[in-house]
Write a protein that holds these residues in place. Structure first.
Motif, PDB file in Angstrom:
ATOM      1  N   ASN A  94       0.817  -1.236   0.000  1.00 33.90           N
ATOM      2  CA  ASN A  94       0.000   0.000   0.000  1.00 33.90           C
ATOM      3  C   ASN A  94       0.841   1.272   0.000  1.00 33.90           C
ATOM      4  N   GLY A  95       2.129   1.136  -0.378  1.00 35.76           N
ATOM      5  CA  GLY A  95       3.085   2.243  -0.236  1.00 35.76           C
ATOM      6  C   GLY A  95       2.611   3.573  -0.797  1.00 35.76           C
ATOM      7  N   TRP A  96       2.070   3.551  -2.016  1.00 37.02           N
ATOM      8  CA  TRP A  96       1.691   4.811  -2.665  1.00 37.02           C
ATOM      9  C   TRP A  96       0.643   5.555  -1.849  1.00 37.02           C
ATOM     10  N   LEU A  97      -0.365   4.807  -1.384  1.00 35.74           N
ATOM     11  CA  LEU A  97      -1.436   5.461  -0.618  1.00 35.74           C
ATOM     12  C   LEU A  97      -0.980   5.770   0.809  1.00 35.74           C
ATOM     13  N   LEU A  98      -0.107   4.900   1.329  1.00 34.15           N
ATOM     14  CA  LEU A  98       0.423   5.129   2.683  1.00 34.15           C
ATOM     15  C   LEU A  98       1.154   6.472   2.744  1.00 34.15           C
ATOM     16  N   PHE A  99       1.945   6.758   1.723  1.00 31.64           N
ATOM     17  CA  PHE A  99       2.655   8.040   1.673  1.00 31.64           C
ATOM     18  C   PHE A  99       1.667   9.209   1.655  1.00 31.64           C
ATOM     19  N   LEU A 100       0.620   9.054   0.837  1.00 34.05           N
ATOM     20  CA  LEU A 100      -0.352  10.159   0.741  1.00 34.05           C
ATOM     21  C   LEU A 100      -1.071  10.369   2.063  1.00 34.05           C
ATOM     22  N   TYR A 101      -1.147   9.307   2.865  1.00 36.30           N
ATOM     23  CA  TYR A 101      -1.786   9.404   4.180  1.00 36.30           C
ATOM     24  C   TYR A 101      -0.826   9.996   5.218  1.00 36.30           C
ATOM     25  N   SER A 139      -9.102  26.634   9.815  1.00 38.56           N
ATOM     26  CA  SER A 139      -8.930  28.042  10.171  1.00 38.56           C
ATOM     27  C   SER A 139      -7.465  28.418  10.385  1.00 38.56           C
ATOM     28  N   LEU A 140      -6.583  27.433  10.514  1.00 40.98           N
ATOM     29  CA  LEU A 140      -5.163  27.743  10.700  1.00 40.98           C
ATOM     30  C   LEU A 140      -4.420  27.561   9.380  1.00 40.98           C
ATOM     31  N   PRO A 141      -3.671  28.574   8.937  1.00 39.65           N
ATOM     32  CA  PRO A 141      -2.921  28.383   7.683  1.00 39.65           C
ATOM     33  C   PRO A 141      -1.986  27.173   7.754  1.00 39.65           C
ATOM     34  N   TRP A 142      -1.452  26.888   8.940  1.00 32.55           N
ATOM     35  CA  TRP A 142      -0.505  25.777   9.102  1.00 32.55           C
ATOM     36  C   TRP A 142      -1.231  24.426   9.182  1.00 32.55           C
ATOM     37  N   GLY A 143      -2.537  24.495   9.413  1.00 31.04           N
ATOM     38  CA  GLY A 143      -3.324  23.257   9.492  1.00 31.04           C
ATOM     39  C   GLY A 143      -3.868  22.841   8.138  1.00 31.04           C
ATOM     40  N   LEU A 144      -3.627  23.680   7.103  1.00 28.95           N
ATOM     41  CA  LEU A 144      -4.199  23.384   5.789  1.00 28.95           C
ATOM     42  C   LEU A 144      -3.617  22.114   5.174  1.00 28.95           C
ATOM     43  N   TYR A 145      -2.388  21.770   5.583  1.00 30.53           N
ATOM     44  CA  TYR A 145      -1.804  20.512   5.075  1.00 30.53           C
ATOM     45  C   TYR A 145      -2.705  19.340   5.457  1.00 30.53           C
ATOM     46  N   GLY A 146      -3.198  19.385   6.702  1.00 34.99           N
ATOM     47  CA  GLY A 146      -4.095  18.320   7.171  1.00 34.99           C
ATOM     48  C   GLY A 146      -5.487  18.469   6.588  1.00 34.99           C
ATOM     49  N   ALA A 147      -5.937  19.724   6.463  1.00 35.88           N
ATOM     50  CA  ALA A 147      -7.298  19.958   5.949  1.00 35.88           C
ATOM     51  C   ALA A 147      -7.425  19.500   4.505  1.00 35.88           C
ATOM     52  N   MET A 148      -6.314  19.557   3.755  1.00 40.53           N
ATOM     53  CA  MET A 148      -6.376  19.175   2.336  1.00 40.53           C
ATOM     54  C   MET A 148      -6.026  17.704   2.120  1.00 40.53           C
ATOM     55  N   GLN A 149      -5.727  17.003   3.192  1.00 39.50           N
ATOM     56  CA  GLN A 149      -5.389  15.571   3.074  1.00 39.50           C
ATOM     57  C   GLN A 149      -6.623  14.816   2.570  1.00 39.50           C
ATOM     58  N   PHE A 150      -6.426  13.979   1.557  1.00 35.70           N
ATOM     59  CA  PHE A 150      -7.592  13.332   0.952  1.00 35.70           C
ATOM     60  C   PHE A 150      -7.551  11.806   1.031  1.00 35.70           C
ATOM     61  N   ILE A 151      -6.520  11.252   1.663  1.00 34.07           N
ATOM     62  CA  ILE A 151      -6.462   9.789   1.848  1.00 34.07           C
ATOM     63  C   ILE A 151      -6.523   9.494   3.345  1.00 34.07           C
TER      64      ILE A 151
END
Lengths: 257, 242
Positions: free
Chosen positions: A48-55, A196-208
């Protein structure tokens, strides 16, 4: 503008701005890629490496890229603060254009490092032998989802670094923000916090997302699946970018040097 | 002489808002770490110990090293600006003492930060109704040893900031140092690497770890490192063109 950008490139020479950025990116890559890929327990990772990385990677990106942005913005602005060069620059060119030229230089450098990070991740996955072809569509989306928050944070850091002669101020703001952003990723029950946090957007945009993992069965029944991402996250990124840029430039243009 | 130098250092930092970051930063992990603990209380079963890991895990590896890096850069920047080194080094005091005074000021800031981290830990534990006796002794030990380990990191960072005349680069190195500290801790070498001693002292990864291995070796290693970096700082100040 081209002339100003050339000037910025000349000023960057021997200041090792890109090299410092590469060093932070390299540290991020080591941190991201460290793991067991050949041992007896590596079956799930290879399959599952490819998806694991995206997660997994958005969390790491949320730590490393904001720090890299703070370092880059500070290095570029500090060249002028240290030599008290803003006064001379303002006599030769409009303040807004100087602000923009520095912003473009730093932003392009940052996005280049994001691209290098992304390419290395893909090459590493292929080299290690992750099962199947890399899902390029998902990975292109991932690239956009790390580039956008990085750009937003760079707008913020650039504004602070240009405004404050004391670079500690911009660093402290960046570090505290990064800290809050990283923690917001551990609190999925509060999506508003990430959005609401600019630094939290990495998590907010996570899609896997990882599903089926329990303490008892661990990865036995675990699987990855696409998650719904709030459109608010993308809207927040656009609003933050516009506000940070406009506010930073406005204040810089009115700043007494 | 050392007291006079310390007084001078304090005067240089007066009206500087840098200290506020050390007060503000620990509030983030205290609030969010506690919420995270409540959300995962079925996995985190060691009560006070689990809460401590939630409060300090990221603090020790990433954020406190960066804060120390920024603080050291700032302190050295005060001397690098306007050729202030020329004035500082013409004072009738040994060079190592100049370095030591800066280190003591930084160590004091780390101590304040650690006390604040400890206080927030106890307050948040009580607020969420955590039972059992307060781990006051353990918290005091973790915070004191965290300060000692942090002082080693600060000594290394002061030397780096003195050599590299840039604000951001030493901060980047502190960040890389924090990550290297994590790697050394994972490899069970946390007790010998300068950048992992703070996390090791604070027992952020496994709260019982150091209690089992004993405090004395840790204290000795920290003192040796501090002495080495202070000597290096003194020699650089004496020999190098600042």
């Amino acid at each position: 503008m081209i002339r100003l950008l050339k000037c910025e490139l000349i000023k960057m020479r021997r200041r090792y701005v890109f090299l410092s950025l590469l060093a932070v990116t390299a540290a991020g890559l080591v941190f991201s890629l460290y793991g067991d890929y050949s041992g007896p327990g590596s079956g799930f990772t290879i399959k599952n490496g490819w998806l694991l990385f995206l997660y997994q990677l958005p969390l790491v990106n949320g730590i490393f890229f904001p720090i890299a942005a703070a370092v880059t913005a500070s290095r570029l602005a500090d060249a002028e603060h240290k030599g008290s060069a803003f006064k001379q620059l303002f006599a030769a060119e409009k303040r807004g254009r100087i602000y923009d030229a520095k912003l473009i230089t730093g932003l392009v450098t940052m996005l280049l490092s994001v691209l290098i990070y992304w390419v290395v991740i893909l090459v590493f996955g292929i080299a290690v032998g992750f099962e199947g072809e890399p899902p390029m569509g998902l990975y292109l989306r991932y690239l956009a989802c790390i580039a956008a928050p990085t750009a937003v944070i760079y707008f913020f850091q650039h504004g602070l670094s240009m405004l404050f002669k004391n670079q500690a101020a911009s660093f402290f703001a960046g570090v505290i923000g990064t800290f809050a952003g990283v923690f917001s990723m551990f609190l999925p029950q509060f999506p508003a916090l990430r959005n609401s946090l600019p630094w939290g957007l990495y998590g907010a945009m996570q899609f896997i997302g990882l599903f089926g993992w329990t303490q008892e069965t661990r990865y036995e029944f675990a699987y990855f699946e696409m998650m719904h991402t709030e459109p608010a996250a993308y809207a927040a990124a656009a609003v933050y970018a516009a506000v940070f840029y406009a506010l930073g430039k406005y204040m810089f243009c009115r700043k007494e040097i | 002489m050392l007291f006079k130098l310390l007084k001078a250092e304090r005067m240089k930092l007066r009206r500087s808002p840098v200290w506020t970051a050390f007060i503000l930063m620990p509030i983030v992990p205290a609030v969010l770490g506690t919420v995270n603990y409540l959300g995962n209380s079925e996995i985190l079963t060691s009560e006070w110990y689990s809460l401590w890991t939630q409060h300090t895990l990221f603090t020790c590896y990433f954020f406190l090293p960066i804060m120390i890096g920024i603080y050291c850069s700032y302190i050295m920047r005060l001397e690098q600006n306007n050729r202030n080194w020329n004035k500082t080094l013409t004072m009738p005091s040994p060079k190592w003492m100049v370095f030591t005074s800066k280190l003591i000021i930084t160590a004091f800031m780390i101590l304040i930060s650690e006390i604040w981290i400890g206080a927030l830990f106890i307050i948040s534990g009580r607020l969420i109704g955590m039972g059992g006796a307060l781990p006051l002794r353990e918290t005091a030990v973790w915070c004191l040893f965290g300060t000692l380990g942090g002082t080693v990191m600060a000594a290394a960072q002061l030397v780096i900031s003195m050599l590299v005349k840039s604000f951001a680069l030493p901060v980047g190195l502190a960040f890389a140092g924090g990550i290297s500290g994590l790697v050394f801790l994972v490899k069970d070498l946390g007790h010998i690497w300068p950048y992992s001693l703070m996390a090791y002292g604070m027992n952020s990864n496994s709260p019982q770890q150091m209690m089992e291995s004993g405090y004395v070796p840790f204290i000795i290693i920290c003192i040796v490192y501090i002495a080495l970096f202070t000597a290096a700082g003194g020699i650089i100040l004496s020999k190098k063109e600042m």
